[in-house]
Design a protein around this motif. Structure first.
Motif, mmCIF file in Angstrom:
data_model
loop_
_atom_site.group_PDB
_atom_site.id
_atom_site.type_symbol
_atom_site.label_atom_id
_atom_site.label_comp_id
_atom_site.label_asym_id
_atom_site.label_seq_id
_atom_site.Cartn_x
_atom_site.Cartn_y
_atom_site.Cartn_z
ATOM 1 N N ASP A 1 -34.729 -8.241 47.990
ATOM 2 C CA ASP A 1 -33.795 -7.143 47.827
ATOM 3 C C ASP A 1 -32.705 -7.294 48.885
ATOM 4 O OD1 ASP A 1 -33.185 -4.330 46.721
ATOM 5 O OD2 ASP A 1 -33.250 -3.976 48.871
ATOM 6 N N ARG A 2 -31.543 -6.761 48.620
ATOM 7 C CA ARG A 2 -30.427 -6.869 49.565
ATOM 8 C C ARG A 2 -30.812 -6.377 50.956
ATOM 9 N NH1 ARG A 2 -26.307 -4.264 52.102
ATOM 10 N NH2 ARG A 2 -24.168 -5.071 51.865
ATOM 11 N N ASN A 3 -31.649 -5.343 51.030
ATOM 12 C CA ASN A 3 -31.963 -4.712 52.315
ATOM 13 C C ASN A 3 -33.299 -5.148 52.905
ATOM 14 O OD1 ASN A 3 -29.554 -3.265 52.328
ATOM 15 N ND2 ASN A 3 -30.436 -1.544 51.210
ATOM 16 N N ASP A 4 -33.914 -6.196 52.355
ATOM 17 C CA ASP A 4 -35.219 -6.622 52.861
ATOM 18 C C ASP A 4 -35.182 -7.057 54.321
ATOM 19 O OD1 ASP A 4 -36.789 -6.075 50.695
ATOM 20 O OD2 ASP A 4 -36.752 -8.093 49.867
ATOM 21 N N PHE A 5 -34.048 -7.541 54.779
ATOM 22 C CA PHE A 5 -33.932 -7.993 56.160
ATOM 23 C C PHE A 5 -32.974 -7.103 56.958
ATOM 24 C CE2 PHE A 5 -35.926 -11.662 54.366
ATOM 25 C CZ PHE A 5 -36.541 -12.322 55.414
ATOM 26 N N ALA A 6 -33.014 -5.810 56.670
ATOM 27 C CA ALA A 6 -32.107 -4.880 57.346
ATOM 28 C C ALA A 6 -32.302 -4.893 58.857
ATOM 29 C CB ALA A 6 -32.309 -3.471 56.794
ATOM 30 N N GLU A 7 -33.504 -5.268 59.302
ATOM 31 C CA GLU A 7 -33.780 -5.282 60.748
ATOM 32 C C GLU A 7 -33.027 -6.405 61.471
ATOM 33 O OE1 GLU A 7 -36.815 -7.919 58.795
ATOM 34 O OE2 GLU A 7 -35.944 -5.943 58.400
ATOM 35 N N MET A 8 -32.390 -7.296 60.709
ATOM 36 C CA MET A 8 -31.570 -8.311 61.359
ATOM 37 C C MET A 8 -30.503 -7.673 62.248
ATOM 38 S SD MET A 8 -30.963 -10.891 58.146
ATOM 39 C CE MET A 8 -29.731 -11.887 58.961
#
Length: 369
Positions: free
Chosen positions: A247-254
């Protein structure tokens, strides 16, 4: 009176794509019989306004609610405007806008009403491409690989090549054109490599009020924070065997990993994360490809392209070098896939989405009901 979709022969299909970068709607015409590419027609880009982009951004990651309803209205109106005025078109492939993607949990959500679009354009519209694949155990993404196979044949590639799309999320397609069809076992391997432009765009918007890092100017002034890069690459996703999708936000923690860095260093580090995730993904290729052809907005970022050239063991080229259009390739893909759906052909396979068997997804809406 609308015309029926011809069951054989070459038709002119118009595809529309609105990606997770949230920049706008790409529209492109392809002449195809659903197997081979016979030619390319006109194309158009319809940008979202900042207000429309904000409405879409507010709905990302949501499955229902007023934000999703508002986003649907934006998508429908923008596509009606973007698709109007094209001549001698037989049908439309309408991807819609992905808001949420969790194939093993809730499913996948692309908003946009294909039946409304069919009535507005007085043309058959093929839409909801991903749901059937997910229902049958697939990831529902990426879906462009069958078109990539046709592109490899079109440019007369003689051995394995890779298509790398750098949109909001990065995805890689390994194509072996020595096979006769994309359904053949071994012809295709495809998966999402990791986040691409989305976290960079989000950082630019939050910190600088800019939609993206134009020409990599901010990243070019920064230094990569290797500690943050190593933490990013330790994510379990990168060791998971494909097919796999994000999903677009799967790596939001970046964004959190670079939160203490300067604008330039944070942008350089996020850009390096994109390149490193591609390099990790290349290790899954069955054979070394002769070239990686880069498409999508990321190819316009010279810092990212240079990082890819350094980290990959084969030539890296913008896809224009082989005569294809990197801005319109995904829109062209959904034009091509629309013809396949209308003719009962497969649009995904075990090697592209992990679905149990080849499946043709999509709903066909006719303007006359």
């Amino acid at each position: 009176m609308s015309k029926a979709i011809a069951k054989t022969g070459v038709v002119r299909a118009m595809g529309a794509m609105s990606g997770t970068s949230l920049d706008g709607v790409d529209v492109a015409v392809v002449e195809t019989d659903g197997l081979s590419i016979h030619g390319f027609g006109p194309s158009r880009y319809h940008p979202y306004s900042e207000a429309e982009r904000s409405t879409l951004r507010a709905a990302l990651g949501l499955w229902h609610g007023p934000e999703v309803i508002a986003a649907t209205g934006v998508v429908d109106a923008a596509h009606e405007a973007a698709l109007a005025g094209f001549e001698e078109v037989d049908l439309v492939g309408f991807h819609g806008q992905t808001l949420a993607h969790a194939p093993r949990l809730q499913g996948t959500l692309q908003v946009g009403d294909g039946s409304r679009l069919a009535a507005a354009l007085n043309l058959p519209v093929v839409w909801d491409f991903r749901s059937d694949d997910v229902r049958l155990g697939g990831e529902g993404a990426p879906l462009a690989p069958f078109f990539h196979f046709a592109c490899a044949k079109y440019i007369k590639a003689s051995g394995p090549i890779c298509f790398l799309n750098l949109g909001g999320v990065g995805n890689l397609t390994y194509v072996d054109p020595r096979f006769d069809s994309p359904e053949a076992a071994g012809a295709l391997l495809a998966f999402d490599t990791g986040p691409a432009n989305a976290p960079i765009n989000d950082l630019m918007q939050t910190r600088l009020g800019q939609p993206f890092d134009k020409d990599g100017r901010i990243a070019s002034k920064g230094v990569v924070e290797t500690g943050a890069l190593e933490l990013f690459l330790a994510e379990p996703y990168f060791t998971k065997m494909p097919p796999k999708s994000l999903d677009r936000n799967d790596f939001a923690e970046m964004i959190d990993l670079v939160g203490e860095l300067s604008d330039a260093d944070a942008t350089a580090t996020l850009t390096a994360m994109c390149a490193a995730s591609v390099a990790q993904g290349m290790e899954h290729c069955p054979e070394p490809p002769s070239v990686v052809l880069v498409t999508g907005g990321g190819r316009h970022n010279p810092v990212l392209m240079q990082m890819l050239e350094v980290s990959l063991d084969c030539p890296v080229k913008q896809i224009e070098e082989v005569g294809l259009d990197g801005d319109m390739l995904e829109a062209q893909a959904f034009a091509y896939l629309a013809v396949r759906v209308a003719r009962g052909l497969a649009t995904s396979a075990p090697g592209t989405t992990g679905v149990g068997a080849c499946v043709g997804g999509g709903v066909v809406s006719m303007p006359d009901r």
